[in-house]
Design a protein around this motif. Structure first.
Motif, PDB file in Angstrom:
ATOM      1  N   VAL A  96       0.633 -16.061 -15.926  1.00 36.27           N
ATOM      2  CA  VAL A  96       1.828 -15.884 -15.035  1.00 36.27           C
ATOM      3  C   VAL A  96       2.124 -14.535 -14.930  1.00 36.27           C
ATOM      4  CG1 VAL A  96       3.538 -15.877 -16.005  1.00 36.27           C
ATOM      5  CG2 VAL A  96       3.780 -16.389 -13.564  1.00 36.27           C
ATOM      6  N   LEU A  97       1.799 -13.749 -15.480  1.00 37.26           N
ATOM      7  CA  LEU A  97       1.819 -12.034 -15.628  1.00 37.26           C
ATOM      8  C   LEU A  97       0.975 -11.953 -15.388  1.00 37.26           C
ATOM      9  CD1 LEU A  97       1.966 -11.881 -19.664  1.00 37.26           C
ATOM     10  CD2 LEU A  97       3.889 -11.401 -18.240  1.00 37.26           C
ATOM     11  N   GLY A  98      -0.135 -12.175 -15.221  1.00 36.41           N
ATOM     12  CA  GLY A  98      -1.439 -11.939 -13.921  1.00 36.41           C
ATOM     13  C   GLY A  98      -0.213 -11.457 -12.259  1.00 36.41           C
ATOM     14  N   ALA A  99       0.824 -11.960 -12.104  1.00 33.16           N
ATOM     15  CA  ALA A  99       1.089 -12.480 -10.693  1.00 33.16           C
ATOM     16  C   ALA A  99       1.760 -10.686 -10.704  1.00 33.16           C
ATOM     17  CB  ALA A  99       1.470 -13.386 -10.654  1.00 33.16           C
ATOM     18  N   ILE A 100       2.260  -9.978 -11.545  1.00 36.08           N
ATOM     19  CA  ILE A 100       3.125  -9.450 -11.257  1.00 36.08           C
ATOM     20  C   ILE A 100       1.802  -7.385 -11.488  1.00 36.08           C
ATOM     21  CG2 ILE A 100       5.027 -10.332 -12.376  1.00 36.08           C
ATOM     22  CD1 ILE A 100       4.491  -7.923 -14.885  1.00 36.08           C
ATOM     23  N   THR A 101       0.825  -8.001 -11.862  1.00 36.60           N
ATOM     24  CA  THR A 101       0.048  -6.826 -11.514  1.00 36.60           C
ATOM     25  C   THR A 101      -0.349  -6.184 -10.689  1.00 36.60           C
ATOM     26  OG1 THR A 101      -1.341  -7.919 -13.199  1.00 36.60           O
ATOM     27  CG2 THR A 101      -2.599  -5.837 -12.164  1.00 36.60           C
ATOM     28  N   PRO A 102      -0.400  -7.209  -9.361  1.00 39.14           N
ATOM     29  CA  PRO A 102      -0.646  -6.364  -8.257  1.00 39.14           C
ATOM     30  C   PRO A 102       0.473  -5.456  -7.553  1.00 39.14           C
ATOM     31  CG  PRO A 102      -1.512  -8.786  -8.110  1.00 39.14           C
ATOM     32  CD  PRO A 102      -0.768  -8.235  -9.111  1.00 39.14           C
ATOM     33  N   ILE A 103       1.524  -5.565  -8.197  1.00 37.35           N
ATOM     34  CA  ILE A 103       2.721  -5.151  -8.130  1.00 37.35           C
ATOM     35  C   ILE A 103       1.791  -3.515  -8.066  1.00 37.35           C
ATOM     36  CG2 ILE A 103       4.841  -4.438  -8.067  1.00 37.35           C
ATOM     37  CD1 ILE A 103       5.420  -7.599  -8.878  1.00 37.35           C
ATOM     38  N   GLY A 104       1.915  -3.323  -9.490  1.00 34.41           N
ATOM     39  CA  GLY A 104       1.518  -2.119 -10.082  1.00 34.41           C
ATOM     40  C   GLY A 104       0.670  -1.784  -9.269  1.00 34.41           C
ATOM     41  N   GLY A 105      -0.431  -2.068  -8.993  1.00 34.91           N
ATOM     42  CA  GLY A 105      -1.573  -1.553  -7.686  1.00 34.91           C
ATOM     43  C   GLY A 105      -1.360  -1.161  -6.782  1.00 34.91           C
ATOM     44  N   VAL A 106       0.139  -1.710  -5.939  1.00 32.99           N
ATOM     45  CA  VAL A 106       0.535  -1.458  -4.757  1.00 32.99           C
ATOM     46  C   VAL A 106       1.039   0.488  -5.324  1.00 32.99           C
ATOM     47  CG1 VAL A 106       2.102  -1.618  -3.217  1.00 32.99           C
ATOM     48  CG2 VAL A 106       0.475  -3.590  -3.586  1.00 32.99           C
ATOM     49  N   LEU A 107       1.598  -0.362  -6.044  1.00 33.85           N
ATOM     50  CA  LEU A 107       2.604   1.667  -6.486  1.00 33.85           C
ATOM     51  C   LEU A 107       1.332   2.568  -6.731  1.00 33.85           C
ATOM     52  CD1 LEU A 107       5.542   0.479  -8.899  1.00 33.85           C
ATOM     53  CD2 LEU A 107       5.509   1.375  -6.135  1.00 33.85           C
ATOM     54  N   PHE A 108       0.243   2.101  -7.633  1.00 36.53           N
ATOM     55  CA  PHE A 108      -0.747   3.196  -7.850  1.00 36.53           C
ATOM     56  C   PHE A 108      -1.268   3.501  -6.274  1.00 36.53           C
ATOM     57  CE2 PHE A 108      -2.202   1.444 -12.051  1.00 36.53           C
ATOM     58  CZ  PHE A 108      -1.573   2.189 -12.643  1.00 36.53           C
ATOM     59  N   LEU A 109      -1.984   2.892  -4.930  1.00 38.61           N
ATOM     60  CA  LEU A 109      -1.853   3.147  -4.017  1.00 38.61           C
ATOM     61  C   LEU A 109      -1.388   3.982  -3.199  1.00 38.61           C
ATOM     62  CD1 LEU A 109      -3.209  -0.790  -3.063  1.00 38.61           C
ATOM     63  CD2 LEU A 109      -4.817   1.771  -3.602  1.00 38.61           C
ATOM     64  N   ILE A 110       0.533   3.645  -2.919  1.00 39.99           N
ATOM     65  CA  ILE A 110       1.142   4.734  -3.056  1.00 39.99           C
ATOM     66  C   ILE A 110       1.080   6.368  -3.739  1.00 39.99           C
ATOM     67  CG2 ILE A 110       3.860   5.019  -2.463  1.00 39.99           C
ATOM     68  CD1 ILE A 110       3.758   1.562  -2.554  1.00 39.99           C
ATOM     69  N   GLY A 111       0.942   5.621  -4.475  1.00 42.67           N
ATOM     70  CA  GLY A 111       1.176   7.282  -5.071  1.00 42.67           C
ATOM     71  C   GLY A 111      -0.009   8.052  -4.939  1.00 42.67           C
ATOM     72  N   TRP A 112      -1.459   7.749  -4.683  1.00 37.34           N
ATOM     73  CA  TRP A 112      -2.713   7.797  -3.452  1.00 37.34           C
ATOM     74  C   TRP A 112      -2.753   8.588  -2.554  1.00 37.34           C
ATOM     75  CZ3 TRP A 112      -5.272  10.560  -6.956  1.00 37.34           C
ATOM     76  CH2 TRP A 112      -5.996   9.951  -8.165  1.00 37.34           C
ATOM     77  N   ALA A 113      -2.022   7.378  -1.589  1.00 37.57           N
ATOM     78  CA  ALA A 113      -1.552   7.879  -0.193  1.00 37.57           C
ATOM     79  C   ALA A 113      -0.621   9.189  -0.543  1.00 37.57           C
ATOM     80  CB  ALA A 113      -0.724   6.788   0.286  1.00 37.57           C
ATOM     81  N   LEU A 114       0.328   9.292  -0.872  1.00 40.81           N
ATOM     82  CA  LEU A 114       1.430   9.660  -1.348  1.00 40.81           C
ATOM     83  C   LEU A 114       0.766  11.736  -1.353  1.00 40.81           C
ATOM     84  CD1 LEU A 114       4.259   8.982  -2.872  1.00 40.81           C
ATOM     85  CD2 LEU A 114       4.303   9.478  -0.037  1.00 40.81           C
ATOM     86  N   LEU A 115      -0.046  11.842  -2.580  1.00 40.45           N
ATOM     87  CA  LEU A 115      -0.976  12.879  -3.112  1.00 40.45           C
ATOM     88  C   LEU A 115      -2.185  13.251  -1.650  1.00 40.45           C
ATOM     89  CD1 LEU A 115      -0.954  14.319  -5.514  1.00 40.45           C
ATOM     90  CD2 LEU A 115      -2.914  12.847  -5.977  1.00 40.45           C
ATOM     91  N   ALA A 116      -2.686  12.182  -1.315  1.00 41.43           N
ATOM     92  CA  ALA A 116      -3.071  12.312   0.215  1.00 41.43           C
ATOM     93  C   ALA A 116      -2.454  12.994   1.078  1.00 41.43           C
ATOM     94  CB  ALA A 116      -4.035  10.708   0.484  1.00 41.43           C
ATOM     95  N   ILE A 117      -1.325  12.899   1.728  1.00 39.38           N
ATOM     96  CA  ILE A 117      -0.856  13.548   2.730  1.00 39.38           C
ATOM     97  C   ILE A 117       0.017  14.402   2.099  1.00 39.38           C
ATOM     98  CG2 ILE A 117       2.006  13.169   4.086  1.00 39.38           C
ATOM     99  CD1 ILE A 117       1.239   9.927   3.654  1.00 39.38           C
ATOM    100  N   HIS A 118      -0.019  14.853   0.760  1.00 43.54           N
ATOM    101  CA  HIS A 118       0.631  16.248   0.520  1.00 43.54           C
ATOM    102  C   HIS A 118      -0.780  16.699   0.400  1.00 43.54           C
ATOM    103  CE1 HIS A 118       2.429  20.087  -1.181  1.00 43.54           C
ATOM    104  NE2 HIS A 118       1.437  19.980  -2.598  1.00 43.54           N
TER     105      HIS A 118
END
Length: 124
Positions: A96-118
């Protein structure tokens, strides 16, 4: 700026320590699948430790860029959620711990998107 440099440095240090721990101490204790999960956590932690250092350096040049700060926080929290859940999954076997892993992945994607916007704003 200093905070992200510190967090990135600590995260990089820990990723090397966790990588060594996984390669040596866990080699005989975990099966190949669990070691792979652990290694994935180390890989993403290392990558995003460097991303945090990049954010710190960019904030030196663009101190008022709120998007950069948000990117840094996404990378930091994403590392805790993504890599942390993979470490816990590999060590405990609790699927069940694997179920929260994608939340971290989405945060990574948002971080990279924000970096790209900058980057887009700076180059334009």
């Amino acid at each position: 700026m200093k905070l992200f440099l510190l967090l990135g440095s600590i995260s990089g240090f820990l990723s090397v320590a966790f990588g060594a721990f996984g390669a040596h101490a866990l080699k005989e204790k975990l099966d190949e699948y669990s070691l792979g999960i652990f290694h994935t956590g180390v890989t993403y932690q290392t990558t995003h430790a460097l991303a945090l250092v990049l954010v710190a350096l960019l904030l030196k040049w663009y101190p008022g860029a709120a998007g950069l700060s948000w990117a840094g926080w996404c990378f930091f929290v994403g590392t805790i959620v993504f890599s942390g859940s993979l470490y816990a999954l590999a060590l405990s076997g609790v699927k069940v711990l694997g179920a929260i892993t994608p939340i971290g992945g989405v945060l990574f994607l948002i971080g990279w998107a924000l970096l790209a916007i900058h980057a887009w704003k700076v180059v334009s």
